[in-house]
Scaffold this motif. Structure first.
Motif, mmCIF file in Angstrom:
data_model
loop_
_atom_site.group_PDB
_atom_site.id
_atom_site.type_symbol
_atom_site.label_atom_id
_atom_site.label_comp_id
_atom_site.label_asym_id
_atom_site.label_seq_id
_atom_site.Cartn_x
_atom_site.Cartn_y
_atom_site.Cartn_z
ATOM 1 N N ARG A 175 12.740 -11.031 -0.091
ATOM 2 C CA ARG A 175 12.103 -10.825 -1.393
ATOM 3 C C ARG A 175 10.638 -11.267 -1.354
ATOM 4 O O ARG A 175 9.758 -10.594 -1.921
ATOM 5 N N GLN A 177 8.664 -11.442 1.356
ATOM 6 C CA GLN A 177 7.901 -10.537 2.221
ATOM 7 C C GLN A 177 7.586 -9.222 1.521
ATOM 8 O O GLN A 177 6.482 -8.674 1.655
ATOM 9 N N GLU A 178 8.556 -8.695 0.782
ATOM 10 C CA GLU A 178 8.400 -7.381 0.155
ATOM 11 C C GLU A 178 7.942 -7.453 -1.299
ATOM 12 O O GLU A 178 7.956 -6.447 -2.006
ATOM 13 N N PHE A 191 13.598 -0.220 -3.309
ATOM 14 C CA PHE A 191 14.538 -0.178 -2.181
ATOM 15 C C PHE A 191 15.853 0.465 -2.624
ATOM 16 O O PHE A 191 16.096 0.667 -3.819
ATOM 17 N N ASP A 225 9.334 5.652 4.729
ATOM 18 C CA ASP A 225 8.993 4.228 4.807
ATOM 19 C C ASP A 225 9.191 3.656 6.204
ATOM 20 O O ASP A 225 8.685 2.577 6.515
ATOM 21 N N ILE A 228 12.430 -1.118 8.257
ATOM 22 C CA ILE A 228 12.005 -2.344 7.572
ATOM 23 C C ILE A 228 12.394 -3.519 8.469
ATOM 24 O O ILE A 228 13.557 -3.659 8.846
#
Length: 247
Positions: A175, A177-178, A191, A225, A228
């Motif tokens: 959470r 990091q993104e 996401f 994307d 990840i």
């Protein structure tokens, strides 16, 4: 004299055990002949030299993963890499015979590298790209972890002291990091976790920089994307790991 003999025997047994659990590699290359407008298969991986349990486990695991990658036809019964390569070529020729107007040559490349090794763990990454027609191919990484002492392949549940606790910690790091709010749905920023809840990827491996969590394209986000990736330094991950590593 008896004490000296015991010491020599102990040294011999120690070296034998170390030799049993050591592993060295030689490159293995399987490829098709180069030609214009031909289907390409290129496999370049490390192959364990020793015929120990560890060596056999590593070679069998790599072979199994690659056979699965090349398996376009679910009825294929390839038992080794050479047969998998031929099956991939056959599947292309069969499809091209039925639909010659869509017979763009296929491509399959797989490269294996050792990303981590210490006295207990060895991790091998398989980086692959598969194209079997359509708008684009599919590339991904697969991490395989092995216990050098037991000679066994390690799966996700084998890596952690408490998988649930690690998942909770990984979600917090993810959470952050993104840039996802600490509370609320994990999909709040776009996401696509199923059931709106965070979960670990199937693909987790040791690297020199830390424990790597690799979500494949489509796994939790759109293909555009890409993968990840979450890397957790060993200073943070070690307390959760059955096989901690020096930072």
């Amino acid at each position: 004299m008896k004490l000296k003999l015991t010491y020599i025997l102990s040294c011999f047994l120690f070296l034998a055990c170390n030799d049993k659990n050591s592993v060295s590699f030689e490159p293995l290359l399987i490829t098709t002949d180069s030609c214009e407008n031909c289907t390409l298969v290129r496999i370049e991986i490390p192959q364990a030299v020793q015929k120990t349990k560890l060596g056999k486990t590593i070679n069998a695991a790599l072979e199994g993963e690659i056979i699965a990658l090349l398996n376009f036809d679910e009825e294929s019964n390839a038992e080794n890499l050479a047969e998998a390569k031929e099956a991939f070529l056959f599947d292309y020729e069969e499809l091209a015979g039925k639909f010659p107007e869509e017979s763009t040559p296929w491509e399959a490349t797989v490269e294996g590298t050792i990303t981590f090794e210490n006295n207990r763990i060895i991790t091998i990454k398989l980086e692959s790209y598969i194209y079997t027609g359509g708008a684009h191919g599919y590339g991904t990484n697969r991490f395989l972890n092995f216990d050098k002492l037991s000679g066994k392949e390690l799966y996700q549940e084998d890596l952690f002291n408490n998988l649930i606790e690690f998942k909770g910690y990984a979600e917090t790091v993810f959470r952050k990091q993104e840039n996802i709010p600490i509370t609320g749905s994990i999909n709040k920023t776009g996401f696509m976790f199923e059931t709106e809840r965070f979960y670990l990827p199937d693909n987790i491996g040791y690297t020199e920089n830390g424990l790597l969590l690799f979500y494949e394209p489509y796994e939790i986000a759109s293909f555009a994307d890409g993968p990840i990736i979450l890397t957790i330094p060993y200073t943070k991950a070690n307390s959760f790991l059955k096989y901690p590593s020096k930072p």
